[in-house]
Design an enzyme around this catalytic site. Structure first.
Site, PDB file in Angstrom:
ATOM      1  N   ARG A  43       0.837  -1.210   0.000  1.00 49.06           N
ATOM      2  CA  ARG A  43       0.000   0.000   0.000  1.00 49.06           C
ATOM      3  C   ARG A  43       0.867   1.253   0.000  1.00 49.06           C
ATOM      4  O   ARG A  43       0.568   2.240  -0.656  1.00 49.06           O
ATOM      5  CB  ARG A  43      -0.970  -0.027   1.192  1.00 49.06           C
ATOM      6  CG  ARG A  43      -2.064   1.020   1.082  1.00 49.06           C
ATOM      7  CD  ARG A  43      -3.136   0.841   2.135  1.00 49.06           C
ATOM      8  NE  ARG A  43      -2.577   0.873   3.483  1.00 49.06           N
ATOM      9  CZ  ARG A  43      -3.248   0.556   4.575  1.00 49.06           C
ATOM     10  NH1 ARG A  43      -4.512   0.155   4.484  1.00 49.06           N
ATOM     11  NH2 ARG A  43      -2.685   0.613   5.765  1.00 49.06           N
ATOM     12  N   LYS A  68      -2.581   6.757   1.913  1.00 46.27           N
ATOM     13  CA  LYS A  68      -2.324   7.359   3.217  1.00 46.27           C
ATOM     14  C   LYS A  68      -1.294   8.462   3.014  1.00 46.27           C
ATOM     15  O   LYS A  68      -0.098   8.210   2.983  1.00 46.27           O
ATOM     16  CB  LYS A  68      -1.802   6.302   4.199  1.00 46.27           C
ATOM     17  CG  LYS A  68      -2.921   5.464   4.800  1.00 46.27           C
ATOM     18  CD  LYS A  68      -2.384   4.281   5.560  1.00 46.27           C
ATOM     19  CE  LYS A  68      -2.037   4.595   6.985  1.00 46.27           C
ATOM     20  NZ  LYS A  68      -3.178   4.455   7.889  1.00 46.27           N
ATOM     21  N   GLU A  82     -16.035   6.152   5.011  1.00 48.42           N
ATOM     22  CA  GLU A  82     -15.275   5.613   6.143  1.00 48.42           C
ATOM     23  C   GLU A  82     -15.199   6.674   7.227  1.00 48.42           C
ATOM     24  O   GLU A  82     -15.853   7.711   7.129  1.00 48.42           O
ATOM     25  CB  GLU A  82     -13.880   5.174   5.695  1.00 48.42           C
ATOM     26  CG  GLU A  82     -13.026   6.298   5.139  1.00 48.42           C
ATOM     27  CD  GLU A  82     -11.604   5.881   4.809  1.00 48.42           C
ATOM     28  OE1 GLU A  82     -11.093   4.898   5.379  1.00 48.42           O
ATOM     29  OE2 GLU A  82     -10.984   6.573   3.983  1.00 48.42           O
TER      30      GLU A  82
HETATM   31  N1  PLP Z   1      -9.107   4.237   6.935  1.00 43.52           N
HETATM   32  C1  PLP Z   1      -8.288   5.220   7.338  1.00 43.52           C
HETATM   33  C2  PLP Z   1      -8.602   6.610   6.926  1.00 43.52           C
HETATM   34  C3  PLP Z   1      -7.159   4.919   8.129  1.00 43.52           C
HETATM   35  O1  PLP Z   1      -6.353   5.885   8.550  1.00 43.52           O
HETATM   36  C4  PLP Z   1      -6.927   3.588   8.502  1.00 43.52           C
HETATM   37  C5  PLP Z   1      -5.771   3.228   9.308  1.00 43.52           C
HETATM   38  O2  PLP Z   1      -4.779   2.812   8.833  1.00 43.52           O
HETATM   39  C6  PLP Z   1      -7.813   2.594   8.059  1.00 43.52           C
HETATM   40  C7  PLP Z   1      -8.892   2.955   7.282  1.00 43.52           C
HETATM   41  C8  PLP Z   1      -7.595   1.160   8.410  1.00 43.52           C
HETATM   42  O3  PLP Z   1      -6.587   0.589   7.620  1.00 43.52           O
HETATM   43  P1  PLP Z   1      -5.737  -0.630   8.140  1.00 43.52           P
HETATM   44  O4  PLP Z   1      -6.699  -1.693   8.523  1.00 43.52           O
HETATM   45  O5  PLP Z   1      -4.900  -1.015   6.994  1.00 43.52           O
HETATM   46  O6  PLP Z   1      -4.950  -0.147   9.314  1.00 43.52           O
HETATM   47  C1  COI Z   2      -3.839   3.130  11.615  1.00 44.42           C
HETATM   48  O1  COI Z   2      -4.769   2.446  12.036  1.00 44.42           O
HETATM   49  O2  COI Z   2      -2.694   2.678  11.475  1.00 44.42           O
HETATM   50  C2  COI Z   2      -4.056   4.518  11.252  1.00 44.42           C
HETATM   51  O3  COI Z   2      -3.312   5.039  10.459  1.00 44.42           O
HETATM   52  C3  COI Z   2      -5.187   5.215  11.882  1.00 44.42           C
HETATM   53  C4  COI Z   2      -4.866   6.524  12.500  1.00 44.42           C
HETATM   54  C5  COI Z   2      -3.957   6.467  13.673  1.00 44.42           C
HETATM   55  C6  COI Z   2      -4.509   7.566  11.502  1.00 44.42           C
END
Ligand code: PLP
Ligand code: COI
Length: 341
Positions: A82, A184, A220
């Site tokens: 990612r 991100k 989200e």
């Molecule tokens: N959506 C956003 C905006 C996030 O910052 C995060 C955190 O990483 C997620 C979703 C969840 O992603 P992941 O499950 O890969 O941590």
């Molecule tokens: C994560 O779950 O790793 C995130 O990036 C969420 C938040 C702390 C921005």
């Protein structure tokens, strides 16, 4: 900070400076060998691209102890991929996937003494990030970059741990207008700082963002994806190109189907359907699986039948199975767990 002074059970989601970080620098068209270093400060020119044009991307993943005393991480190759995609979208040289996974291993091994003990509910959060470091004044990408992984021990993302939270439907867009919502990038998150502070001031833990174009579909929250459970036990999760493709959500979809025998639907979710769901939760690395008890929509309160006291039954099963897999108490699908030696 001396890890002996950390009260693991009382940790929230904050930054505690640990001893080591991983750094690699990009110059003259290539990444250097990278190293574990002790300096937590970054000194850059005032005109560095990251300051002027927010050329930065980041990731988030966790390391934890299993009952057997191993330290493991969960699907770090997915974070690597990612971040690779995010970097390409921001005209940054992607950090190679195998080197990302190797850096994760090295930085966790160096900071072993900061990995919270098993059973405390805390974990070591890893924040890989990358930024354009040389000075740039015309709008263009940098030529030099720094990739870094910092680590910090963390507890639950939401106050109250597993207690259901209240969230509100936001009038703002989470993603930047240029459509970077599915990566991100520092810029995306800066756009959500005002709405999240507003939500907190109004007593809500998070925002539910709707699609920017029609404001009729669920996207989200500021830091997690949504999962919903229908009254007949189907897992429904929003499909959208402008949400972050959560690794936790993609894992949950597989867990729900293969381990729990649930029907899983990843599709557009009209906001009007939300009131009909039996359970609602947020999922992500930081959020893990956090139940939502109520959604506030411009004066109307939507309470889920699962209530404000506990996780709903399906959300709980999903939470327990996912965290069981992550802590190696339930057998994981091939390649999901990376042991740190
Ligand atoms: N959506 C956003 C905006 C996030 O910052 C995060 C955190 O990483 C997620 C979703 C969840 O992603 P992941 O499950 O890969 O941590
Ligand atoms: C994560 O779950 O790793 C995130 O990036 C969420 C938040 C702390 C921005």
């Amino acid at each position: 900070m001396d890890p002996k002074d950390i009260k693991w059970e009382e940790l929230g989601f904050g930054y505690i400076e640990c001893d080591y970080r991983y750094v690699s620098k990009y110059k003259d068209g290539k990444w250097d060998d990278g190293a574990i270093i002790t300096d937590s400060n970054i000194v850059l020119n005032e005109c560095a691209c990251v300051f002027q044009y927010s050329q930065s991307v980041f990731e988030g993943l966790k390391a934890y102890y299993t009952k057997e005393g191993d330290i493991v991480t969960f699907r770090p190759d997915m974070n690597a991929q990612r971040m690779y995609d995010s970097a390409k979208r921001l005209e940054m040289p992607p950090f190679p996937i195998d080197r990302f996974v190797d850096a994760v291993e090295k930085v966790v091994a160096a900071n072993k003494h900061f990995v919270p003990p098993y059973g405390t509910g805390a974990s070591l959060y890893l924040r890989p990030f990358m930024m354009g470091t040389n000075s740039v004044i015309g709008v263009k990408p940098a030529d030099e970059y720094e990739f870094r992984i910092l680590v910090t021990p963390v507890g639950p993302y939401f106050k109250g741990g597993a207690k259901p939270i209240k969230i509100k439907v936001s009038d703002f867009d989470r993603a930047a207008p240029c459509g970077t919502g599915n990566i991100k990038a520092g810029l995306n998150y800066a756009m959500s700082l005002y709405p999240i502070q507003l939500a907190h001031r109004e007593g809500f833990a998070e925002n539910m963002y709707l699609d920017a174009k029609t404001r009729t579909k669920v996207e989200e929250t500021g830091g997690a994806n949504f999962i919903f459970i229908t009254k007949d036990g189907t897992l429904v999760t929003p499909k959208s190109d402008s949400i972050l493709p959560s690794i936790t959500r993609r894992s949950i979809m597989e867990v729900a189907e293969k381990y729990l025998g649930m029907k899983v639907e990843c599709r557009e979710v009209p906001f009007t359907e939300v009131k009909d769901f039996a359970e609602c939760g947020l999922c992500g690395t930081a959020a893990v699986v956090s139940p939502v008890g109520m959604i506030y929509d411009h004066g109307e309160e939507i309470y889920f039948p699962s209530g404000m006291d506990d996780m709903g039954p399906w959300t709980k099963k999903i939470y327990e199975t996912l965290t069981g897999i992550q802590r190696c108490e339930i057998e994981a699908p091939e390649g999901w767990i990376k042991k740190i030696n």
